[in-house]
Design a protein around this motif. Structure first.
Motif, short mmCIF file in Angstrom:
data_model
loop_
_atom_site.label_atom_id
_atom_site.label_comp_id
_atom_site.label_asym_id
_atom_site.label_seq_id
_atom_site.Cartn_x
_atom_site.Cartn_y
_atom_site.Cartn_z
N HIS A 1 14.91 13.01 -7.41
CA HIS A 1 14.61 12.22 -6.22
C HIS A 1 15.34 12.76 -4.99
O HIS A 1 14.85 12.62 -3.86
N ILE B 1 3.42 1.04 -5.11
CA ILE B 1 2.32 1.09 -6.08
C ILE B 1 2.80 1.69 -7.41
O ILE B 1 2.50 1.16 -8.49
N ASP B 2 3.55 2.79 -7.33
CA ASP B 2 4.01 3.48 -8.54
C ASP B 2 5.49 3.24 -8.79
O ASP B 2 6.21 4.13 -9.25
N THR C 1 16.47 5.52 -7.35
CA THR C 1 15.63 6.05 -6.27
C THR C 1 16.24 7.31 -5.64
O THR C 1 15.68 7.84 -4.69
N HIS D 1 0.81 -1.22 0.00
CA HIS D 1 0.00 0.00 0.00
C HIS D 1 0.85 1.28 0.00
O HIS D 1 0.28 2.38 -0.02
N GLU D 2 2.16 1.14 0.04
CA GLU D 2 3.02 2.33 0.00
C GLU D 2 3.05 2.90 -1.42
O GLU D 2 3.09 2.15 -2.41
N PRO D 3 3.04 4.24 -1.56
CA PRO D 3 3.08 4.84 -2.91
C PRO D 3 4.32 4.44 -3.70
O PRO D 3 4.26 4.29 -4.92
N THR D 4 5.46 4.27 -3.01
CA THR D 4 6.68 3.89 -3.72
C THR D 4 6.57 2.50 -4.32
O THR D 4 7.22 2.21 -5.33
N LYS E 1 6.69 3.75 -12.47
CA LYS E 1 6.51 5.14 -12.89
C LYS E 1 7.53 6.05 -12.22
O LYS E 1 8.06 6.98 -12.85
N LEU E 2 7.83 5.81 -10.95
CA LEU E 2 8.71 6.71 -10.19
C LEU E 2 10.19 6.43 -10.43
O LEU E 2 11.00 7.36 -10.52
#
Length: 552
Positions: A429, A295-296, A321, A290-293, A299-300
């Motif tokens: 980043h 999930i994406d 990163t 569930h962390e955005p890093t 993309k990131l």
């Protein structure tokens, strides 16, 4: 292909390279050392430590200049080339072996051959070949970068992830129930060329780290890192040494990694995430889905310019990163494994320098900010010596920041899209642009404060000079009216003329000193007298305060 009834064999890493890039803030040299720069002090004391000055690859013999060095050089724009490599030999003074105007100075130690890492208690140690260990110094910056490059062959992917997570730790973040360093390798050893252990980690020495933090309010680093850096010593330690450093960021060191895998296309999405975020994600904990890093992730952090996911290839994935940079590819690809013209050569040269420069920018900006904070904390407004020292530190920091901006700070370093994209991704980043704006604004505020303080002092001086000038004008007009000869001093004896001169000089000096001492009261008197709306009583009161030496 694997059938549904059979489990896929664990992924193997045929070639693994890792480079730690650890920025450290180095303190100004003491007065006993003299007016030398940090790297000059390291040169001056050669013979007492293993660090040796390293000349660049541009040797006198063109036959020793390799194609990978040429490819590295032409990857960067001219102003970046001058920063990294200096000027040409034709501009060097006779008898000089150093590159002219090169702001970067590299030192290397060659007495360590192997890094032996025991990841967990009871597990077999993993031996990594030490490729090189370097120190990077930069002119005008109180900054040094430690670089440790290691490599190994035929490791499991789980072992590689564990190395990336546990190796680059300056000190333990805590201790587990067995007393071992939390998130750190169980044991790390530097092995010399003769096979003897030169230094060993001490992360299990809980009392050492607790005592140091309690006494010095700063963290202590593990012994294997302290021994590697000597004669550089931790600033807050009791260990003697002219070159002293402080930590800048978190204990997890920035790292670059090259991973040549068998069949990288067979990795699942979760395996890609665990590999790309290996320095952050604990290898034994569940994936935080569930962390955005997470999930994406693609993309990131992923740049798939050279990833086709086809048999024909290329299948090279770039993952960045900010705190880590990784290149993952197929070990069966000759181009990916080529150490002279392929991706391996690019990773060890172009991409390493991209990562190094991004972290030089961030570390330098953090050092500038720390200097400003230290100057403000040391300021005592009521102490003139403290105020003068504050002004010197702020102006010196402002001058150094200007040189950093024009010498080190740049947004474009290459016309090659993949190199420039890697630099922008890493800088974004790390939030380098936002950090630069913050430090620039802080520096401007300090500079504006100094300018306003100087203007205030100048205005006070002008007021005093105005008062003295008005008193002198009265004397000048009066003596001019009487023709400058009220008393015939020229007719007396020499001693009388001398005595009259001394007395007159004393009177005028006294009047000037009186005007200086009472300049604030006199300036108030002048303001009141020039105010047409002020009543006569107020003007008389102001004159009385001047005559009776009362505060305005």
């Amino acid at each position: 292909m694997t059938t549904p009834d059979t489990e896929a064999p664990p992924a193997r890493v045929r070639l693994f390279h890792a480079s730690l890039v650890w920025p450290l803030q180095i303190e100004p040299l003491s007065l006993e050392v003299g007016k030398v720069r940090h790297w000059e002090e390291l040169v001056r004391t050669q013979g007492t430590h293993p660090w040796k000055s390293l000349d660049d690859e541009f040797t006198e013999d063109p036959g020793m200049f390799r194609e990978r060095h040429y490819r590295e050089f032409v990857s960067f724009l001219p102003y970046v080339q001058r920063f990294l490599y200096g000027e040409g030999r034709c501009d060097r003074p006779k008898g000089s072996d150093s590159v002219k105007d090169s702001p970067m100075h590299v030192f290397r130690r060659k007495d360590i051959a192997v890094l032996r890492v025991t990841l967990r208690e009871g597990s077999a140690p993993v031996e990594l070949e030490v490729v090189h260990i370097d120190l990077y110094f930069f002119d005008d910056l109180d900054l040094v970068q430690l670089n440790v490059e290691v490599r190994a062959r035929n490791l499991s992917l789980d072992t590689v992830r564990n190395i990336l997570f546990r190796f680059g730790r300056a000190y333990p973040s805590g201790w587990d129930e067995e007393g071992g360093g939390l998130h750190s390798a169980h044991a790390v050893e530097w092995v010399g060329l003769d096979g003897q252990v030169m230094a060993r980690s001490d992360t299990a020495n809980r009392e050492k780290f607790l005592k140091f933090v309690c006494q010095h309010r700063s963290p202590c680093i593990s012994e294997h890192w302290a021994s590697l850096l000597r004669p550089l010593v931790l600033a807050d330690s009791d260990e003697p040494g002219a070159l002293r450093f402080r930590l800048i960021e978190y204990h997890r060191m920035p790292i670059t990694a090259y991973v040549a895998l068998e069949q990288p296309r067979a990795l699942s999405a979760e395996e890609w995430i665990r590999l790309g975020l290996a320095s952050r994600l604990h290898p034994d904990e569940p994936l935080p889905i569930h962390e955005p890093t997470v999930i994406d992730f693609e993309k990131l952090y992923c740049q798939d310019r050279f990833w086709t996911n086809t048999e024909a290839g290329p299948n090279t994935r770039f993952i960045c990163t900010g705190s880590s940079m990784m290149m993952v590819g197929d070990c069966d690809s000759a181009f990916f494994m080529d150490a002279e013209r392929g991706v391996l050569a690019q990773f060890r040269h172009q991409y390493f320098l991209v990562f190094l420069l991004a972290h030089v920018h961030r570390a330098a900006l953090l050092v500038f900010s720390d200097i400003l904070v230290g100057a403000v904390n040391a300021l005592t407004v009521s102490n003139d010596d403290s105020v003068r020292a504050f002004k010197r530190r702020i102006r010196s920091n402002f001058e150094t920041f200007l040189r950093f901006t024009h010498r080190y700070w740049f947004h474009e370093l290459s016309e090659r899209p993949h190199v420039q994209a890697a630099f922008r991704m890493c800088s974004n980043h790390l939030r380098n642009d936002a950090l630069y704006d913050e430090v620039r604004d802080e520096t401007k505020e300090m500079s504006h404060y100094l300018d306003s303080d100087s203007q205030r002092r100048q205005s006070n001086t002008v007021v005093r000079l105005t008062v003295i000038t008005i008193l002198g004008l009265i004397t000048t007009v009066t003596t001019g009216y009487f023709g400058m000869n009220i008393i015939a001093f020229g007719d007396g004896a020499p001693w009388e003329r001398l005595l009259h001169g001394v007395l007159a000089t004393s009177v005028f000096v006294g009047m000037v000193l009186f005007a200086i001492v009472r300049s604030k009261s006199l300036s108030e008197l002048l303001e009141v007298l020039s105010d047409e709306r002020a009543p006569l009583r107020s003007k008389a009161r102001a004159l009385w305060r001047v005559m009776t030496f009362r505060k305005p």
